[in-house]
Design a protein around this motif. Structure first.
Motif, PDB file in Angstrom:
ATOM      1  N   SER A  31      -8.429   3.780   1.492  1.00  0.00           N
ATOM      2  CA  SER A  31      -8.587   2.457   2.115  1.00  0.00           C
ATOM      3  C   SER A  31      -7.848   2.384   3.440  1.00  0.00           C
ATOM      4  N   LEU A  32      -6.627   2.911   3.473  1.00  0.00           N
ATOM      5  CA  LEU A  32      -5.844   2.902   4.709  1.00  0.00           C
ATOM      6  C   LEU A  32      -6.489   3.789   5.778  1.00  0.00           C
ATOM      7  N   VAL A  52      -8.281  -3.236   3.345  1.00  0.00           N
ATOM      8  CA  VAL A  52      -7.051  -3.406   4.121  1.00  0.00           C
ATOM      9  C   VAL A  52      -7.289  -4.398   5.258  1.00  0.00           C
ATOM     10  N   THR A  80       2.776  -4.298   4.362  1.00  0.00           N
ATOM     11  CA  THR A  80       3.089  -2.878   4.552  1.00  0.00           C
ATOM     12  C   THR A  80       3.102  -2.573   6.044  1.00  0.00           C
ATOM     13  N   VAL A  95       1.923   5.303   6.674  1.00  0.00           N
ATOM     14  CA  VAL A  95       2.717   4.282   5.997  1.00  0.00           C
ATOM     15  C   VAL A  95       4.186   4.541   6.323  1.00  0.00           C
ATOM     16  N   ASP A 151      -5.441   4.102  -2.353  1.00  0.00           N
ATOM     17  CA  ASP A 151      -4.811   3.451  -1.203  1.00  0.00           C
ATOM     18  C   ASP A 151      -4.980   4.284   0.062  1.00  0.00           C
ATOM     19  N   ARG A 152      -4.837   5.587  -0.070  1.00  0.00           N
ATOM     20  CA  ARG A 152      -4.989   6.480   1.100  1.00  0.00           C
ATOM     21  C   ARG A 152      -6.379   6.360   1.702  1.00  0.00           C
ATOM     22  N   TRP A 161       0.844  -1.194   0.000  1.00  0.00           N
ATOM     23  CA  TRP A 161       0.000   0.000   0.000  1.00  0.00           C
ATOM     24  C   TRP A 161       0.878   1.242   0.000  1.00  0.00           C
ATOM     25  N   SER A 162       0.403   2.306  -0.623  1.00  0.00           N
ATOM     26  CA  SER A 162       1.177   3.545  -0.709  1.00  0.00           C
ATOM     27  C   SER A 162       0.302   4.743  -0.372  1.00  0.00           C
ATOM     28  N   ASP A 163       0.864   5.684   0.383  1.00  0.00           N
ATOM     29  CA  ASP A 163       0.107   6.900   0.680  1.00  0.00           C
ATOM     30  C   ASP A 163       0.231   7.924  -0.445  1.00  0.00           C
TER      31      ASP A 163
END
Length: 553
Positions: A358-359, A371, A391, A398, A355-356, A348-350
């Motif tokens: 979902s995180l 996630v 991750t 992250v 992705d942001r 996952w990446s910010d």
């Protein structure tokens, strides 16, 4: 410690972290604000006149002046909540959290007025001649509910550790290590001895100490904050606008900050607001019970000033400094604490918007999203993950440039077992870049101002004075509760345990201490709110009688 931390998180989820708690707290303040006709506005000027000594009468029963009672109560509220607590709220909920801290303070001004008035009205003289007051006394003598009074007194003893003791020294030790490289255990040991010397003198020595220290520490902190704001004047208005723009929508993701929903920002803002100004918690009435006054309502008016000074002034300074400096979205080198660490399945990446989102949902408590916590084996070679199948999240961000070390601090190589996102072997350490929170975030923000790195020193000294005076005030709250429960003879044993707990918390897990504080606050607040609501007619009549007497004068 991990099991204890998980238990505290579970309790916080049922109590202070639950969706209903902010509505109970704010609802009580809103009810009394309307019921009593906005006393925080009507009597603000009169409160200033009273605290200047215009109505002090040395022949009245009590041991302290109005000003000393105010500064003692303020020393109990102006502490890590103003430095670490505001930073923690922004770390969790973004700018929106600051708005709800303000709302908590405005309504809390009325709540303080009510609880202090009632406490002062029903205070009693202890066997040693000192004045003893607090919600347990109006619960017993005003409501005739001995069981509720006992429950509150027990909660006060617990909260004296969870609110006034453990988180205060924990933040002091962290700041001293960050600013001066002093080992936490040394800071804890020295200050534990000083704490013992002050609290053994009782309320008179405590009041004399706080009446000198509180004004000094407020001025010092103000100078440091203005030094930061002066360096970023172009960010001042945008920071205020962000607070209001996000208030009812939640805070959007920015930089390393993964965003926060409205519900999360609202809950954390109210919770941290309560931790900061303690309006509704029932702590300040214990300090105000010692004031020399025979008119309870006038002492209640003095208490109106506390949430204003604590939150509207000092917490706002801290919050705007953090927002305008931009450090709340930046990642810094960190040693990862296990309580702040989660490992999730997948890469996952910010930097990716999807992705942001979902995180952010996962960190906000959404367990049904994409996630998922990682469970299984991870291979590490020379301090780094071999395969990108998981991750690392630390401090709600992250983590970057993560290095794995063994018990000796050397680069780790081998298999690591992970269960539900947590490391099975806690001897394995991790460090890398992630967001900051609590006092470390405020310290970083103050270093971005006119004073440069010296700003960290201002935060460290301010935190030392703020938090140490809070620990002193809360020792008094706890010993008054012990007097109520077990008599004056129990106080010496309580003070010994209080000092030992103070020392222990200087080198314990930061998140564990904050989670204990969150639970302790609520178990003290709920019975107090019930008590003042049941005495609402008594309060209104007391106010009517006071106004009638003032008209006659």
């Amino acid at each position: 410690m991990h099991a204890l931390n998980e238990g505290l998180l579970w309790l916080d989820g049922l109590l202070g972290g639950a969706g209903w708690f902010p509505y109970v707290l704010l609802g009580t303040g809103l009810f009394f604000t309307i019921y009593l006709g906005f006393p925080q506005v009507r009597f603000f000027g009169r409160a200033l006149r009273i605290v200047r000594g215009k109505e002090d009468k040395h022949l009245m029963p009590g041991e302290t002046s109005h000003f000393q009672a105010l500064t003692t109560a303020l020393s109990g509220t102006v502490g890590t909540g103003n430095i670490g607590g505001v930073a923690f709220a922004i770390f969790l909920g973004g700018p929106a959290a600051l708005f709800w801290m303000w709302a908590t303070a405005f309504l809390g001004m009325t709540t303080k007025f009510v609880e202090v008035t009632l406490s002062h009205k029903y205070r009693q003289q202890a066997s040693d001649g000192s004045m003893a007051g607090g919600p347990m006394y109006f619960m017993r003598y005003g409501l005739n509910m001995k069981w509720l009074a006992a429950a509150f007194a027990v909660a006060t003893v617990i909260s004296s550790f969870g609110t006034g003791n453990l988180p205060q020294i924990n933040n002091i030790a962290s700041a001293m290590e960050s600013a001066f490289g002093i080992r936490p255990m040394i800071t804890g040991g020295v200050l534990a001895v000083l704490l013992a010397l002050v609290i053994l003198g009782g309320i008179k020595r405590i009041a004399a100490f706080t009446s000198k220290v509180v004004p000094l520490m407020a001025v010092l902190y103000l100078i440091g904050a203005l030094g930061v704001l002066a360096m970023h004047p172009d960010r001042l208005i945008p920071s205020f606008l962000a607070v209001f723009e996000n208030a009812f929508t939640g805070s959007a993701a920015m930089g390393g900050f993964l965003g926060a929903s409205f519900a999360f920002a609202f809950n954390r803002g109210v919770n941290r607001g309560l931790f900061s100004n303690e309006a509704g918690q029932g702590s300040a009435p214990i300090a105000h019970a010692s004031a020399r006054a025979n008119e309870p309502v006038s002492e209640g008016m003095v208490a109106i000033l506390e949430p204003f000074i604590d939150t509207i002034v000092i917490c706002t300074l801290t919050g705007i400094v953090i927002l305008s400096s931009g450090v709340w979205t930046e990642k810094f080198e960190n040693k990862f604490e296990s309580a702040d660490l989660r490992i999730v399945a997948g890469a996952w990446s910010d930097q990716n918007e999807s992705d942001r989102a979902s995180l952010g949902a996962f960190l906000g408590g959404d367990n049904a999203g994409a996630v998922k916590p990682y469970t299984g084996e991870l291979l590490v070679a020379d301090g780094g993950l071999v395969v990108d199948t998981a991750t690392v999240l630390h401090a709600r961000s992250v983590a970057e440039d993560v290095h794995w070390t063994d018990a000796n601090g050397e680069p780790f190589s081998g298999a690591v077992m992970v269960s539900d996102g947590r490391l099975d072997d806690l001897s394995i350490g991790l460090h890398g870049r992630s967001l900051l929170h609590s006092a470390a975030l405020t310290s970083e923000a103050f270093s971005r101002g006119y004073f440069g790195e010296a700003g960290r020193t201002i935060v460290a000294i301010g935190l030392l004075l703020f938090a140490f005076s809070t620990a002193i005030a809360w020792s008094y709250y706890g010993d008054r509760a012990m007097v109520y429960l077990f008599g004056t003879g129990s106080v010496r044993y309580y003070r010994i345990v209080y000092v030992l707990g103070f020392f222990w918390a200087s080198f314990s897990d930061t998140r564990l201490v904050w989670n204990l504080a969150a639970v302790a606050i609520v178990i003290m607040t709920l019975p107090n709110l019930l008590g003042i609501l049941l005495l609402r007619k008594d309060m209104k009549q007391s106010l009517r009688d006071y106004i009638a007497n003032e008209v006659k004068k």
